[in-house]
Each structure stands twice: as C-alpha cells, then as structure tokens.
Design an enzyme around this catalytic site. Structure first.
Site, mmCIF file in Angstrom:
data_model
loop_
_atom_site.group_PDB
_atom_site.id
_atom_site.type_symbol
_atom_site.label_atom_id
_atom_site.label_comp_id
_atom_site.label_asym_id
_atom_site.label_seq_id
_atom_site.Cartn_x
_atom_site.Cartn_y
_atom_site.Cartn_z
ATOM 1 N N CYS A 2 0.824 -1.202 0.000
ATOM 2 C CA CYS A 2 0.000 0.000 0.000
ATOM 3 C C CYS A 2 0.863 1.259 0.000
ATOM 4 C CB CYS A 2 -0.946 0.081 1.188
ATOM 5 S SG CYS A 2 -2.200 -1.169 1.182
ATOM 6 N N ARG A 27 6.680 -0.596 -3.598
ATOM 7 C CA ARG A 27 6.169 -1.220 -2.389
ATOM 8 C C ARG A 27 5.301 -2.439 -2.708
ATOM 9 N NH1 ARG A 27 6.425 2.221 2.092
ATOM 10 N NH2 ARG A 27 4.604 1.308 3.045
ATOM 11 N N TRP A 78 -2.516 -3.144 -1.862
ATOM 12 C CA TRP A 78 -2.070 -4.537 -1.862
ATOM 13 C C TRP A 78 -3.147 -5.287 -1.112
ATOM 14 C CZ3 TRP A 78 -0.233 -8.714 0.996
ATOM 15 C CH2 TRP A 78 0.661 -9.577 0.337
ATOM 16 N N ASN A 104 -3.801 2.326 4.723
ATOM 17 C CA ASN A 104 -2.773 1.278 4.728
ATOM 18 C C ASN A 104 -2.853 0.600 6.071
ATOM 19 O OD1 ASN A 104 -0.482 -0.274 4.591
ATOM 20 N ND2 ASN A 104 0.959 1.425 4.749
ATOM 21 N N GLY A 105 -2.773 -0.722 6.113
ATOM 22 C CA GLY A 105 -2.829 -1.437 7.385
ATOM 23 C C GLY A 105 -4.083 -2.275 7.463
ATOM 24 N N GLU A 489 20.084 -17.604 0.108
ATOM 25 C CA GLU A 489 19.742 -16.308 -0.487
ATOM 26 C C GLU A 489 19.718 -16.411 -2.020
ATOM 27 O OE1 GLU A 489 18.424 -13.748 0.467
ATOM 28 O OE2 GLU A 489 18.954 -12.153 -0.926
ATOM 29 N N LYS A 493 16.423 -15.557 -4.275
ATOM 30 C CA LYS A 493 16.419 -14.572 -5.365
ATOM 31 C C LYS A 493 15.864 -15.211 -6.638
ATOM 32 C CE LYS A 493 16.808 -11.333 -3.750
ATOM 33 N NZ LYS A 493 16.996 -11.227 -2.366
ATOM 34 N N GLU A 496 11.990 -15.775 -6.346
ATOM 35 C CA GLU A 496 11.129 -14.592 -6.391
ATOM 36 C C GLU A 496 11.209 -13.862 -7.724
ATOM 37 O OE1 GLU A 496 11.992 -11.645 -3.381
ATOM 38 O OE2 GLU A 496 14.120 -12.078 -3.457
ATOM 39 N N HIS A 512 21.741 -36.737 2.858
ATOM 40 C CA HIS A 512 20.639 -37.150 3.728
ATOM 41 C C HIS A 512 19.286 -36.984 3.044
ATOM 42 C CE1 HIS A 512 23.461 -37.643 6.975
ATOM 43 N NE2 HIS A 512 23.936 -36.434 6.743
ATOM 44 N N LYS A 615 7.218 -4.825 -1.333
ATOM 45 C CA LYS A 615 8.513 -4.431 -0.782
ATOM 46 C C LYS A 615 8.472 -4.384 0.736
ATOM 47 C CE LYS A 615 12.731 -3.006 -1.071
ATOM 48 N NZ LYS A 615 13.718 -4.030 -1.441
HETATM 49 C C1 F6R Z 1 13.564 -10.788 -0.659
HETATM 50 C C2 F6R Z 1 12.963 -9.775 0.158
HETATM 51 C C3 F6R Z 1 12.165 -10.188 1.342
HETATM 52 C C4 F6R Z 1 12.497 -9.285 2.542
HETATM 53 C C5 F6R Z 1 11.584 -9.615 3.725
HETATM 54 C C6 F6R Z 1 11.902 -8.767 4.943
HETATM 55 O O1 F6R Z 1 14.277 -10.242 -1.723
HETATM 56 O O2 F6R Z 1 13.097 -8.614 -0.109
HETATM 57 O O3 F6R Z 1 12.391 -11.517 1.658
HETATM 58 O O4 F6R Z 1 13.834 -9.462 2.879
HETATM 59 O O5 F6R Z 1 10.254 -9.401 3.366
HETATM 60 O O6 F6R Z 1 11.768 -7.410 4.654
HETATM 61 P P1 F6R Z 1 12.370 -6.306 5.589
HETATM 62 O O7 F6R Z 1 13.844 -6.387 5.530
HETATM 63 O O8 F6R Z 1 11.837 -5.006 5.079
HETATM 64 O O9 F6R Z 1 11.872 -6.603 6.986
#
Ligand code: F6R
Length: 620
Positions: A2, A27, A78, A104-105, A489, A493, A496, A512, A615
C-alpha cells in the site's frame, strides 16, 4: 505494501499524486486510485484494478478535466480484505460521496464496525475494512459531538479503530484540507513552499521537497496551503519529528539502468562503505542511536536474531560471526515463528531485529514480544524513523539508500555489514577481542567495498551463464558454513524473480535426502569456501561436487580466485576475490543476484516487480 500520497498546494493534485504513486510502486500493489477536490464542493474519484497504467487509461477515458484541483490523494493497494478488483480499490467513499478515504494497514475490529453500520441501514459497496472508516467519519461529521469539525471527526473515528493503520481523508466540504492519521503504519509529511504532502514514504514527494516530518504513534495531521498541524487522537497539540532527507531524486531513479535492481546491485560497494562509515572512531566501534551501555552488552548471555526473508539470511551470517567473536550463543529465528513458540527471553537476552523497511509486521510483532519479556532489542534498519527502530532500545542504521527493486540486494549486503558491527561491538564490550583485533577486523570490513567492486567485474560472464541456464526447470544451491546462508539467499532470489523452483541446502545435508533430486543436466550452484581459511570444509565440498557431477548435474561453482582444486569439478566457474572466511558472503552473494536477475529477464519477467510480492510487508 500500500502506497499513500496526499497533497494540498498550487500544482495539479492529480499530477503530483500520480507522480508520487509511481515512486511508491516498488512497495508492491494490485490496484490504484485517486481522489481530487475541485474546490467547488466536488470530489472526483477514480480507481482501477491492476497497474497504475490501467488507472491512467481510465482517467484519460473519463477525461482528466474532472480532476483539475490542487488538493487530492492517491493510493496503491495490496489486497488484504477482498480481492484486487475495482470495487475494493481505494479511495472508498461514504454513501453521500462527500468523504473519501485511503488506508494502509488492517482495521482489526472491522467486522464489528461493519455490522454496526449495516444495522444502521448503511449498505457497504466493497469487501474492505477501509470502507467502514469512510462511513464512520461521515456519520461523526454529520451527527457526532464534534459535528462539522472535519479533523475532529477523523480523530473520533481513529479512537474507535483497532489495529495498525494510516488513513488519509478528504471531505468535499473542506476542499483545501487533507487530514491524515497514523497508528503503527508509516506516514510522513512533506514540507514545501505553499504546498504540503503526506505519504507512506518520502520517495513520493522527493522531487518536490527534501524537508519532512515524521509523525509519531497515534497522531493526526491536517495539511493545507498554509501549513500543517499535528495533534494526538484526543485533539491535543502534538509534534512530529522534522528531518531532512539525505538523498535526492537521482537516488530514486534508474540512472541509465534498465531496472532499479540492476542499479542497486551496482551500488553495493557504496552501500557497504556508507554503512561502515563513522562506526570506528577513537579506536572503538561506535553504533548509532546506541541506548545500550557497554554494561548492557556485557550482561547479555544469549542473542536472538529475528527477521524475515533476505534479512533472515543476513541473520544466519550474523550467527557465525557473533558466536565466533563473542563466544555467545546465538539463535536465528524467522520473525513469524518467534513469538508463537514461547522463546525463553529475559533482560539479559539481546534480540537483534533486522529489517530493511522497518515496517515488516512479523518482525515488529517479534520486537514487541521480546520487549514485553524484558529482552533488550537492537534494530538494524535501512529506513530512518520506521516503526521497528522506534520501538527498539537501540538502532543501527544501514545506509544503503533507497531500495526500489522489490528483491533485496544492496540492503542484504548492508545488513551483513551491520551485523558484523554488532558482533564487534559486543566483542569489544565483553573483552572477547582485544582492541587491536577489533581494529583489524574493522579494517578487513573496510576493504570489502573494493572487493565487491571487483566481483561486479564478472557480471558479463555471470549473465552469459544465466542465459545458458534460463530454461532449466529447477536449480539447487549448496554451501557450507557462511556459504550456506548465501546458498539460501541465491535460491530465494531465483524463486522470487524467475519463478523457478530453487532450493538452498547445507552441502553436508545432500547425502541425507536432497541428492535424490540430482538428475542429468540439473544446474547446481555451489558456494565454495576458501581453500585456505577453512581447508577441511573445502575438501568436503569438493567431494560433494564430485558426487553430484558424477550423477550428471551441471555445476556452477563460485570459488576464490586461484582455487585450482575445484576447477576440474566446475562446469562453470565464477571467481571471487579472497576474503577472510566470515566476510565471504559479501562477495559470494553478488554473482547469485546477477544470475537470478538474468535468468528472470531471459524468461521475460519484470525483475523490479516480481508477481505477488510487496517491498514492505505490513501484515502478518
Ligand atoms: C527478498 C525480500 C524479502 C524481505 C523480507 C523482509 O528479496 O526482499 O524476503 O527481505 O520481506 O523485509 P524487511 O527487511 O523489510 O523486513
């Protein structure tokens, strides 16, 4: 999640609001809408499911003349309550159409409020919690104890709402005012000359002003052309916290790159250097708003790291560093699990909460739970004044600059660097490292930005590898020690961005179970430890690779320059500079970010806005 923009000034509100929403697109959202006050008692509203482009087309179709005012607001939604369709998009209006609200929320008591409105004969037009606020404000304004007082009506309704929310409200009878309220969800005021803004993030108004005011918890702000006024929910005068944004429009633009994410990958050396800057002074590590004393740090007998997603992976790296440097037990926990399993916490527990946005609901709730149990909380955050640092005992800011691409890249590296600073601060306070050792470790950290710059020199080679493997069905990632979080990680990546099945494993776990997944031509990315520092692990990983190669997999190996022992087992070899063992994730992660971005591009996806992702995730 949002995005919210509100504006009162001398420009076209529609242009300012749409421009602001564009800057908040990162976002994540699935519908958008605007409302503009025309100054003559009219309130024009338009909203549309899908991208902002759909809303713009709709505005063109109905004619933009109807939106020719200089006060208004906009929203990117969102979906939480109700699917992302036109009727659930914000702004929502009351029955008379005079009050419009964006939100938002989550309003947690919305079912009760909705039932109350329905019992009063009001028919709701959407599935959202937000619409209840529009009707309640209209009722309060019409017949409440402060009838006719627009800001007071908003305050009265805020007092009844439960949950976390930011509301921005327009009223057709008050064409020169926008009222906004904040509880837990983010809201900042932008201060221009004869123009004022409210937004979920400064990016929305950065092209107009860098002067901002952060609103506190349970505060309401009214903006007009003459200024802004802050009160609490009871109507008592209150003050926000003024600040000047230390980055400008260029930081929020692509700067010649096709995607924000590619720019952000490139910015990692600066993000690291900025995060480290100023943290070693007078022969000591110094943290930012350090409200924890050295004695507090000495009293710590256990560390919990709580975070989500990529931030969690940075926390896994922290465990290796803090345990090694400080001889303190460290548990790393997904924030969404933490408070539901009754962790053992007391005042000698240090909880490190890592969040680039500082808004993540899971992490925020973990922080609240930890503080209720009297643990001390240190936040690592990339967003000045966000809720998580506000509610923590201390904060260490990462100075990575704005990260617009939804997938975290430069904030990940900055978080790792911040974790190391926390580890060194603990080691320094507890005397588990001599001052000269702390100084040496910091000097090694300071060399990391140059090493990352060097890895960025391999981008073309990595992209070429990405092109070759872009049509694979799945990819596995293996690592040991700090290479294990890097593998996790890398897999995240790829999932996503490229929507591909990707899994990260501790290489020792292969035998295992996961080895059963290995088949002809399956790409397997292996993060090799240095052949020097952790020689034993190196030998073990070489035998893991030979096992998977023998079963027909294609190996993509990330290894230290000059690592000849691994060369025969690498179908593709990506070389990274030699680093001290604990710092290797800073360089080893970079090729994996590039690989995921390239595979996603080859598959035709928008790497800045992966599907279904936001985001900042402000719901649990
Ligand atoms: C992956 C990604 C998410 C954030 C997660 C935590 O690329 O961006 O996995 O890392 O949602 O977000 P923050 O750091 O804002 O708490």
């Amino acid at each position: 999640m949002c995005g919210i923009v509100g504006y009162v000034g001398h420009r076209s509100a529609l242009d300012v609001v749409i421009g602001g929403l564009r800057r908040l697109e990162y976002r994540g959202y699935d519908s958008a809408g605007v409302a503009v006050l025309d100054g003559d008692g009219g309130l024009a509203v338009e909203r549309k499911a899908g991208r902002l482009g759909n809303l713009e087309q709709q505005l063109d179709a109905v004619g933009r003349d109807a939106f020719a005012g200089s006060a208004g607001m906009g929203h990117t939604r969102w979906a939480t309550h109700g699917p992302p369709v036109d009727r659930n998009s914000h702004p929502h209006r009351d029955t008379s159409g005079k009050v419009a609200v964006v939100h938002n929320g989550i309003i947690e008591n919305f079912a009760t409020l909705r039932a109350e409105l329905e019992a009063a004969g009001i028919e709701l037009a959407s599935d959202t919690d937000t619409e209840t606020a529009a009707h309640l404000i209209a009722l309060e304004y019409a017949e409440g104890p402060t009838a006719g007082d627009f800001p007071a009506s908003v305050r009265a309704v805020c007092r009844r709402l439960e949950g976390a929310f930011t509301l921005v409200v327009a009223h057709a009878d008050h064409p020169d005012v926008i009222v906004a309220a904040r509880r837990s969800s983010p809201l900042v005021v932008g201060v221009g000359e004869g123009e004022y803004f409210v937004a979920s993030d400064v990016a929305a108004f950065i092209e107009h002003t860098r002067e901002a005011v952060e609103l506190g918890q349970d505060q309401v702000v009214e903006i007009s052309r003459d200024g802004y006024r802050v009160t609490d929910f009871a109507g008592e005068p209150a003050e926000g916290k003024p600040f000047t944004v230390n980055w400008d429009l260029s930081a929020a633009e692509k700067g010649g790159h096709d995607y924000f994410m590619l720019k952000e990958i490139d910015e990692q050396p600066e993000a690291l250097a900025n995060t480290l800057r100023g943290h070693f002074s007078g022969g000591r590590i110094v943290l930012d708003e350090q409200r924890l004393t050295d004695q507090d740090l000495r009293d710590v007998d256990k560390v919990f790291v709580v975070a989500c997603g990529t931030a969690y992976h940075s926390g896994l790296v922290a465990k290796y560093a803090i345990e090694h440097w400080c001889r303190l037990p460290v548990e790393v926990e997904l924030a969404s699990e933490f408070r539901y399993r009754d962790p053992v916490l007391d005042r000698d527990t240090l909880v490190v909460a890592i969040s680039q946005s500082g808004e993540t609901a899971d992490t925020l709730e973990a922080v609240r739970h930890a503080r209720e149990q009297k643990a001390r909380v240190l936040a690592i955050c990339n967003t000045n004044g966000a809720q998580i640092p506000r509610e923590s005992d201390a904060v260490l800011y990462t100075h990575a600059g704005p990260e617009i691409g939804v997938a975290a890249t430069k904030t990940f590296l900055a978080q790792i660097a911040a974790n190391y600073l926390v580890g060194l601060a603990l080691a320094q306070a507890r005397g588990t490292k001599y001052p000269d050792e702390v100084a040496r470790e910091f000097a090694e950290l300071e060399a990391a930005p140059a090493a990352v710059r060097k890895v960025l020199g391999t981008v073309d080679q990595v992209r070429e590898i990405g092109r070759r493997f872009a049509q694979s069905k799945a990819v596995l990632f293996l690592g040991r020690h700090v290479g294990y979080p890097v593998a996790l990680e890398g897999a995240l990546k790829l999932k996503e961005l490229a929507y591909m099945h990707a899994e990260g494993f501790a290489a020792g776990e292969l035998k295992h179970g996961p080895i059963a997944l290995i088949e002809q031509d399956l790409p397997v990315v292996v993060v090799m430890p240095s052949p020097k520092g952790r020689g034993v692990l190196h030998a073990k990983l070489v035998s893991n690779i030979s096992e998977i190669q023998a079963r027909g997999a294609r190996t993509i190996v990330i290894a230290e320059e000059g690592d000849e022992a691994v060369r025969p087992f690498a179908d593709e070899l990506i070389e990274i500079p030699a680093m001290p063992t604990l710092l290797q994730p800073l360089v080893a992660t970079v090729p994996l970010q590039v690989l995921a971005a390239e595979i996603a591009r080859q598959r035709g996806f928008d790497i800045d806005k992966p599907r279904n992702l936001a985001k900042s995730v402000t719901v649990e």
